[in-house]
Scaffold this motif. Structure first.
Motif, PDB file in Angstrom:
ATOM      1  N   TYR A 123       0.820  -1.168  -0.005  1.00  0.00           N
ATOM      2  CA  TYR A 123      -0.086   0.030  -0.002  1.00  0.00           C
ATOM      3  C   TYR A 123       0.892   1.072  -0.104  1.00  0.00           C
ATOM      4  O   TYR A 123       2.146   1.184   0.181  1.00  0.00           O
ATOM      5  CB  TYR A 123      -0.927   0.037   1.204  1.00  0.00           C
ATOM      6  CG  TYR A 123      -0.189   0.442   2.568  1.00  0.00           C
ATOM      7  CD1 TYR A 123      -0.340   1.638   3.009  1.00  0.00           C
ATOM      8  CD2 TYR A 123       0.372  -0.483   3.328  1.00  0.00           C
ATOM      9  CE1 TYR A 123       0.352   2.121   4.108  1.00  0.00           C
ATOM     10  CE2 TYR A 123       1.117  -0.270   4.529  1.00  0.00           C
ATOM     11  CZ  TYR A 123       1.036   1.249   4.926  1.00  0.00           C
ATOM     12  OH  TYR A 123       1.576   1.671   5.953  1.00  0.00           O
ATOM     13  N   GLY A 124       0.198   2.332  -0.162  1.00  0.00           N
ATOM     14  CA  GLY A 124       0.873   3.763   0.079  1.00  0.00           C
ATOM     15  C   GLY A 124       1.481   4.203  -1.338  1.00  0.00           C
ATOM     16  O   GLY A 124       2.175   5.242  -1.705  1.00  0.00           O
ATOM     17  N   LEU A 125       1.002   3.687  -2.672  1.00  0.00           N
ATOM     18  CA  LEU A 125       1.532   4.094  -3.886  1.00  0.00           C
ATOM     19  C   LEU A 125       1.374   5.621  -4.031  1.00  0.00           C
ATOM     20  O   LEU A 125       1.911   6.262  -4.603  1.00  0.00           O
ATOM     21  CB  LEU A 125       0.942   3.296  -4.994  1.00  0.00           C
ATOM     22  CG  LEU A 125       1.236   3.602  -6.376  1.00  0.00           C
ATOM     23  CD1 LEU A 125       2.812   3.533  -6.631  1.00  0.00           C
ATOM     24  CD2 LEU A 125       0.481   2.783  -7.418  1.00  0.00           C
ATOM     25  N   HIS A 126      -0.068   5.937  -3.481  1.00  0.00           N
ATOM     26  CA  HIS A 126      -0.309   7.380  -3.893  1.00  0.00           C
ATOM     27  C   HIS A 126      -0.263   8.235  -2.652  1.00  0.00           C
ATOM     28  O   HIS A 126      -0.632   9.265  -2.672  1.00  0.00           O
ATOM     29  CB  HIS A 126      -1.798   7.465  -4.306  1.00  0.00           C
ATOM     30  CG  HIS A 126      -1.802   6.427  -5.579  1.00  0.00           C
ATOM     31  ND1 HIS A 126      -1.588   6.803  -6.861  1.00  0.00           N
ATOM     32  CD2 HIS A 126      -2.604   5.243  -5.711  1.00  0.00           C
ATOM     33  CE1 HIS A 126      -1.811   6.145  -7.733  1.00  0.00           C
ATOM     34  NE2 HIS A 126      -2.544   4.997  -7.221  1.00  0.00           N
ATOM     35  N   GLY A 127       0.322   7.694  -1.687  1.00  0.00           N
ATOM     36  CA  GLY A 127       0.486   8.375  -0.451  1.00  0.00           C
ATOM     37  C   GLY A 127      -0.473   8.427   0.523  1.00  0.00           C
ATOM     38  O   GLY A 127      -1.588   7.865   0.308  1.00  0.00           O
ATOM     39  N   GLN A 128      -0.270   9.197   1.612  1.00  0.00           N
ATOM     40  CA  GLN A 128      -1.332   8.956   2.717  1.00  0.00           C
ATOM     41  C   GLN A 128      -2.068  10.258   2.741  1.00  0.00           C
ATOM     42  O   GLN A 128      -1.441  11.368   2.640  1.00  0.00           O
ATOM     43  CB  GLN A 128      -0.614   8.795   3.903  1.00  0.00           C
ATOM     44  CG  GLN A 128      -1.744   8.813   5.248  1.00  0.00           C
ATOM     45  CD  GLN A 128      -1.165   8.300   6.402  1.00  0.00           C
ATOM     46  OE1 GLN A 128       0.135   8.005   6.534  1.00  0.00           O
ATOM     47  NE2 GLN A 128      -1.902   8.388   7.862  1.00  0.00           N
ATOM     48  N   LEU A 129      -3.246  10.092   2.789  1.00  0.00           N
ATOM     49  CA  LEU A 129      -4.480  11.386   2.874  1.00  0.00           C
ATOM     50  C   LEU A 129      -4.762  11.522   4.279  1.00  0.00           C
ATOM     51  O   LEU A 129      -4.697  10.598   4.899  1.00  0.00           O
ATOM     52  CB  LEU A 129      -5.692  11.111   1.896  1.00  0.00           C
ATOM     53  CG  LEU A 129      -5.240  11.145   0.497  1.00  0.00           C
ATOM     54  CD1 LEU A 129      -6.663  10.742  -0.293  1.00  0.00           C
ATOM     55  CD2 LEU A 129      -4.660  12.417  -0.311  1.00  0.00           C
ATOM     56  N   SER A 130      -5.428  12.668   4.535  1.00  0.00           N
ATOM     57  CA  SER A 130      -6.045  13.057   5.986  1.00  0.00           C
ATOM     58  C   SER A 130      -7.082  12.178   6.120  1.00  0.00           C
ATOM     59  O   SER A 130      -8.079  11.502   5.239  1.00  0.00           O
ATOM     60  CB  SER A 130      -6.452  14.420   5.658  1.00  0.00           C
ATOM     61  OG  SER A 130      -7.320  14.675   6.901  1.00  0.00           O
ATOM     62  N   ASP A 131      -7.104  11.395   7.238  1.00  0.00           N
ATOM     63  CA  ASP A 131      -8.361  10.764   7.890  1.00  0.00           C
ATOM     64  C   ASP A 131      -9.605  11.510   7.328  1.00  0.00           C
ATOM     65  O   ASP A 131     -10.547  10.671   7.473  1.00  0.00           O
ATOM     66  CB  ASP A 131      -8.210  10.546   9.190  1.00  0.00           C
ATOM     67  CG  ASP A 131      -7.139   9.769   9.603  1.00  0.00           C
ATOM     68  OD1 ASP A 131      -6.587   8.942   8.635  1.00  0.00           O
ATOM     69  OD2 ASP A 131      -6.622   9.046  10.651  1.00  0.00           O
TER      70      ASP A 131
ATOM     71  N   ILE B 163     -11.479   6.877  -2.421  1.00  0.00           N
ATOM     72  CA  ILE B 163     -10.570   6.717  -1.250  1.00  0.00           C
ATOM     73  C   ILE B 163     -10.444   5.482  -0.299  1.00  0.00           C
ATOM     74  O   ILE B 163     -11.813   5.039   0.066  1.00  0.00           O
ATOM     75  CB  ILE B 163     -10.758   8.159  -0.262  1.00  0.00           C
ATOM     76  CG1 ILE B 163     -10.588   9.269  -1.177  1.00  0.00           C
ATOM     77  CG2 ILE B 163      -9.597   7.893   0.831  1.00  0.00           C
ATOM     78  CD1 ILE B 163      -9.365   9.534  -1.792  1.00  0.00           C
ATOM     79  N   ASN B 164      -9.359   4.631  -0.197  1.00  0.00           N
ATOM     80  CA  ASN B 164      -9.234   3.609   0.588  1.00  0.00           C
ATOM     81  C   ASN B 164      -9.028   3.842   2.066  1.00  0.00           C
ATOM     82  O   ASN B 164      -8.004   4.509   2.339  1.00  0.00           O
ATOM     83  CB  ASN B 164      -8.173   2.547   0.091  1.00  0.00           C
ATOM     84  CG  ASN B 164      -8.699   1.777  -1.064  1.00  0.00           C
ATOM     85  OD1 ASN B 164     -10.038   1.831  -1.450  1.00  0.00           O
ATOM     86  ND2 ASN B 164      -7.896   1.511  -1.978  1.00  0.00           N
ATOM     87  N   SER B 165      -9.585   3.234   3.040  1.00  0.00           N
ATOM     88  CA  SER B 165      -9.222   3.119   4.417  1.00  0.00           C
ATOM     89  C   SER B 165      -8.389   1.767   4.324  1.00  0.00           C
ATOM     90  O   SER B 165      -8.885   0.735   3.826  1.00  0.00           O
ATOM     91  CB  SER B 165     -10.422   2.938   5.426  1.00  0.00           C
ATOM     92  OG  SER B 165     -10.886   4.138   5.443  1.00  0.00           O
ATOM     93  N   VAL B 166      -7.128   1.840   4.908  1.00  0.00           N
ATOM     94  CA  VAL B 166      -6.190   0.749   4.689  1.00  0.00           C
ATOM     95  C   VAL B 166      -5.840   0.283   5.782  1.00  0.00           C
ATOM     96  O   VAL B 166      -5.482   0.941   7.120  1.00  0.00           O
ATOM     97  CB  VAL B 166      -5.003   0.863   3.838  1.00  0.00           C
ATOM     98  CG1 VAL B 166      -4.057  -0.172   3.637  1.00  0.00           C
ATOM     99  CG2 VAL B 166      -5.487   1.672   2.615  1.00  0.00           C
ATOM    100  N   PHE B 167      -5.948  -1.216   6.190  1.00  0.00           N
ATOM    101  CA  PHE B 167      -5.291  -1.956   7.302  1.00  0.00           C
ATOM    102  C   PHE B 167      -4.485  -3.021   6.987  1.00  0.00           C
ATOM    103  O   PHE B 167      -4.626  -3.569   6.063  1.00  0.00           O
ATOM    104  CB  PHE B 167      -6.827  -2.426   7.989  1.00  0.00           C
ATOM    105  CG  PHE B 167      -7.922  -1.282   8.463  1.00  0.00           C
ATOM    106  CD1 PHE B 167      -7.864  -0.735   9.327  1.00  0.00           C
ATOM    107  CD2 PHE B 167      -8.850  -0.886   7.344  1.00  0.00           C
ATOM    108  CE1 PHE B 167      -8.618   0.260   9.587  1.00  0.00           C
ATOM    109  CE2 PHE B 167      -9.815   0.189   7.454  1.00  0.00           C
ATOM    110  CZ  PHE B 167      -9.854   0.603   8.764  1.00  0.00           C
TER     111      PHE B 167
END
Length: 150
Positions: free
Chosen positions: A37-45, A65-69
């Motif tokens: 995961y993380g290809l497109h970077g992290q966004l604000s929650d 937008i995905n919530s990733v776990f």
């Protein structure tokens, strides 16, 4: 995978069937499994604002937008596929489960503590859960795939 009853548990259970280290939920009803995961970077929650369709108390991503776990595997949740099995027992202690694919069938088995194996027929779209890793003769043959929990 799409589910009108999506929850974090539904998605994590589905992805864990295949041993993926990550799962993501999107727009309240979609589930994605991945090896990274993380290809497109992290966004604000705050971008993750869609309630899970199966549990409005949980957040299941947002629009595109995905919530990733991360998934952790304290014990094995893998299956061994048996081919060309011949069984002569007529005793059938299995019970049916609603499934449209072998993955759906395995998800049903994983959710049950007393399920040791599952059999699935693509021809019949039929899933049977087994308390013992011993399918009856009526559930064996070329149209049935036998999955044993390992």
């Amino acid at each position: 995978m799409y589910s009108p009853d999506m929850t974090l548990g539904v998605c994590s259970n589905f992805c864990s069937l295949f041993g993926f280290p990550y799962f993501g939920v999107q727009v309240g009803k979609q589930c994605f499994c991945g090896s990274s995961y993380g290809l497109h970077g992290q966004l604000s929650d705050s971008k993750c604002n869609s309630q899970c369709k199966g549990n409005p108390e949980q957040i299941c991503g947002g629009f595109t937008i995905n919530s990733v776990f991360a998934l952790h595997y304290p014990k094995s949740n893998a299956y061994t596929v048996l081919k060309d099995i011949t069984v002569t027992s007529a005793v059938d202690s299995s019970w049916p489960a609603a499934a449209q694919s072998d993955a759906d069938c395995l998800l049903q088995c994983s959710a049950k503590a007393n399920c040791s194996a599952a059999v699935f027929s693509k021809q019949l779209l039929a899933c049977r859960l087994l308390p013992f890793a011993f399918p009856p003769a009526s559930l064996t043959g070329p149209e049935w795939a036998v999955f044993i929990k390992t």
